[in-house]
Design a protein around this motif. Structure first.
Motif, PDB file in Angstrom:
ATOM      1  N   LYS A   1       0.827  -1.210   0.000  1.00  0.00           N
ATOM      2  CA  LYS A   1       0.000   0.000   0.000  1.00  0.00           C
ATOM      3  C   LYS A   1       0.856   1.253   0.000  1.00  0.00           C
ATOM      4  N   GLU A   2       1.900   1.272   0.821  1.00  0.00           N
ATOM      5  CA  GLU A   2       2.791   2.418   0.879  1.00  0.00           C
ATOM      6  C   GLU A   2       3.600   2.549  -0.409  1.00  0.00           C
ATOM      7  N   LEU A   3       4.004   1.423  -0.964  1.00  0.00           N
ATOM      8  CA  LEU A   3       4.786   1.452  -2.201  1.00  0.00           C
ATOM      9  C   LEU A   3       3.957   1.991  -3.361  1.00  0.00           C
ATOM     10  N   LYS A   4       2.690   1.631  -3.422  1.00  0.00           N
ATOM     11  CA  LYS A   4       1.821   2.137  -4.478  1.00  0.00           C
ATOM     12  C   LYS A   4       1.655   3.650  -4.372  1.00  0.00           C
TER      13      LYS A   4
ATOM     14  N   ILE B   1       5.200  -0.793  -9.952  1.00  0.00           N
ATOM     15  CA  ILE B   1       3.921  -1.484  -9.825  1.00  0.00           C
ATOM     16  C   ILE B   1       4.000  -2.929 -10.303  1.00  0.00           C
ATOM     17  N   TYR B   2       4.575  -3.160 -11.484  1.00  0.00           N
ATOM     18  CA  TYR B   2       4.625  -4.508 -12.056  1.00  0.00           C
ATOM     19  C   TYR B   2       5.874  -5.274 -11.651  1.00  0.00           C
ATOM     20  N   GLY B   3       6.852  -4.563 -11.094  1.00  0.00           N
ATOM     21  CA  GLY B   3       8.093  -5.195 -10.686  1.00  0.00           C
ATOM     22  C   GLY B   3       8.226  -5.311  -9.183  1.00  0.00           C
ATOM     23  N   MET B   4       8.548  -4.190  -8.531  1.00  0.00           N
ATOM     24  CA  MET B   4       8.802  -4.221  -7.089  1.00  0.00           C
ATOM     25  C   MET B   4       7.620  -4.765  -6.292  1.00  0.00           C
ATOM     26  N   MET B   5       6.402  -4.334  -6.641  1.00  0.00           N
ATOM     27  CA  MET B   5       5.239  -4.780  -5.862  1.00  0.00           C
ATOM     28  C   MET B   5       4.979  -6.276  -6.021  1.00  0.00           C
ATOM     29  N   GLU B   6       5.298  -6.822  -7.196  1.00  0.00           N
ATOM     30  CA  GLU B   6       5.093  -8.252  -7.418  1.00  0.00           C
ATOM     31  C   GLU B   6       6.113  -9.103  -6.660  1.00  0.00           C
ATOM     32  N   GLU B   7       7.217  -8.496  -6.260  1.00  0.00           N
ATOM     33  CA  GLU B   7       8.225  -9.223  -5.487  1.00  0.00           C
ATOM     34  C   GLU B   7       7.881  -9.313  -4.007  1.00  0.00           C
ATOM     35  N   ILE B   8       7.006  -8.435  -3.554  1.00  0.00           N
ATOM     36  CA  ILE B   8       6.745  -8.319  -2.118  1.00  0.00           C
ATOM     37  C   ILE B   8       6.327  -9.642  -1.464  1.00  0.00           C
ATOM     38  N   PRO B   9       5.389 -10.426  -2.047  1.00  0.00           N
ATOM     39  CA  PRO B   9       5.000 -11.671  -1.371  1.00  0.00           C
ATOM     40  C   PRO B   9       6.168 -12.621  -1.132  1.00  0.00           C
ATOM     41  N   PHE B  10       7.147 -12.609  -2.011  1.00  0.00           N
ATOM     42  CA  PHE B  10       8.298 -13.498  -1.856  1.00  0.00           C
ATOM     43  C   PHE B  10       9.303 -12.928  -0.863  1.00  0.00           C
TER      44      PHE B  10
END
Length: 341
Positions: A93-96, A150-159
């Motif tokens: 949320k903060e990253l977005k 959005i498509y890079g850093m945020m997609e890494e968050i769950p891992f």
């Protein structure tokens, strides 16, 4: 007993060109850190300065001999890299929200005096580009930076935030890592470096877009080889193609290195083949050909930076500690042998 791991070096079927201004921003870079990166700890700044991140811009755009055209590119190379380092563990949320603010600044808004200093570097780079680059290109780099987050850093968050190590499947990894490696905005720097903005109809052509995608995919593997030594020592790390290939296909790390290099070389051959078979762009044919040529020079130039620039980014204590980093991220590697976990 530790098993030695031999990590292959990346090579390409095209030349490596050396920049005539390779080290031009070494001193300016220190001032940028001291003035606009004060949100990073004093120890973090000490780690940043020997990384020579401004040299990534000059090594990857080696035909540019203009300090003025290269200066905002050097700024971008630093602020995108440190944005990833510092905000890599930030909640989604903060990253977005940060991505939206970055986009506003890159599109024309000035940061407030009390906002994080990295935004000042972004605004200054945009103002420098506005003196010689068209609006459509600035819009392009702003969108690509937004998608990097959005498509890079945020997609890494769950891992990155998983309680135990979790691996994506290889196609999934490449789908987001091609954004989080930052090469879409890095590739945009060809235009100011060559003083030749690529027209929209060429930029959007599927073959040209595939060439830009191959730039990202090749650098993903290049970077994963370069960072492997440090990441082998981080117990929670899973986002490296060597780890993913090993886990998904039950390979040793040595076998995974061989497979990663096979993919790397296949991507390189595809890029070379596409460069030789571009469609007819009429009066813009030479410009399109030169742009793909410079994509290739970015790839070999990046490898040149890894191997020959003197950077210590991938040495022990090379990275800054992320804002939301968990205890234990700051790892000292006590030996120089690559080991199988």
């Amino acid at each position: 007993m530790r098993e030695e791991l031999i990590v292959p070096k990346c090579h390409y079927p095209w030349p490596t060109v050396n920049s005539p201004i390779a080290n031009a921003f070494d001193e300016e870079e220190k001032d940028w850190y001291d003035n606009d990166y004060t949100f990073i700890s004093e120890e973090g700044i000490k780690r940043c300065k020997p990384q020579f991140l401004s040299r990534v811009a000059t090594y990857m755009n080696p035909t540019c001999d203009s300090i003025e055209r290269m200066r905002p590119c050097a700024r971008l190379m630093i602020y995108i890299t440190l944005f990833d380092d510092y905000f890599g563990m930030t909640p989604a949320k903060e990253l977005k929200a940060m991505a939206e603010r970055v986009y506003e600044v890159m599109m024309g808004e000035d940061p407030e005096p009390d906002e994080i200093g990295i935004l000042r570097q972004m605004a200054q780079a945009r103002k420098e580009w506005e003196t010689f680059m068209p609006r459509f290109w600035i819009d392009r780099v702003a969108i690509n930076f937004y998608e990097f987050i959005i498509y890079g850093m945020m997609e890494e968050i769950p891992f990155k935030q998983a309680e135990k190590r979790t691996y994506p499947l290889l196609p999934h990894y490449l789908s987001f890592r091609k954004y989080s490696i930052g090469m879409w905005p890095y590739g945009d720097l060809i235009d100011p470096a060559t003083n030749s903005p690529l027209p929209v109809f060429i930029y959007n052509h599927p073959i040209v877009r595939r060439c830009r995608e191959l730039l990202s995919l090749i650098i993903v593997i290049q970077n994963d080889f370069a960072s492997l030594k440090k990441e082998l020592e981080i117990e929670s790390e899973s986002l490296n193609i060597i780890f993913i290939l090993s886990h998904q296909y039950n390979l040793t790390y040595q076998e995974a290195c061989t497979e990663a290099m096979r993919l790397h070389d296949a991507y390189g051959r595809e890029l070379d083949d596409l460069h030789k078979s571009l469609p007819d762009f009429g009066a813009f044919q030479q410009q399109a050909y030169d742009h793909i040529h410079h994509i290739k020079l970015q790839i070999s130039g990046c490898a040149n930076w890894y191997y020959n620039s003197g950077t210590n980014r991938y040495e022990p204590k090379g990275f800054i500690v992320p804002q939301y980093g968990r205890e234990g991220d700051d790892i000292l590697i006590p030996h120089s042998i690559f080991v199988q976990k």
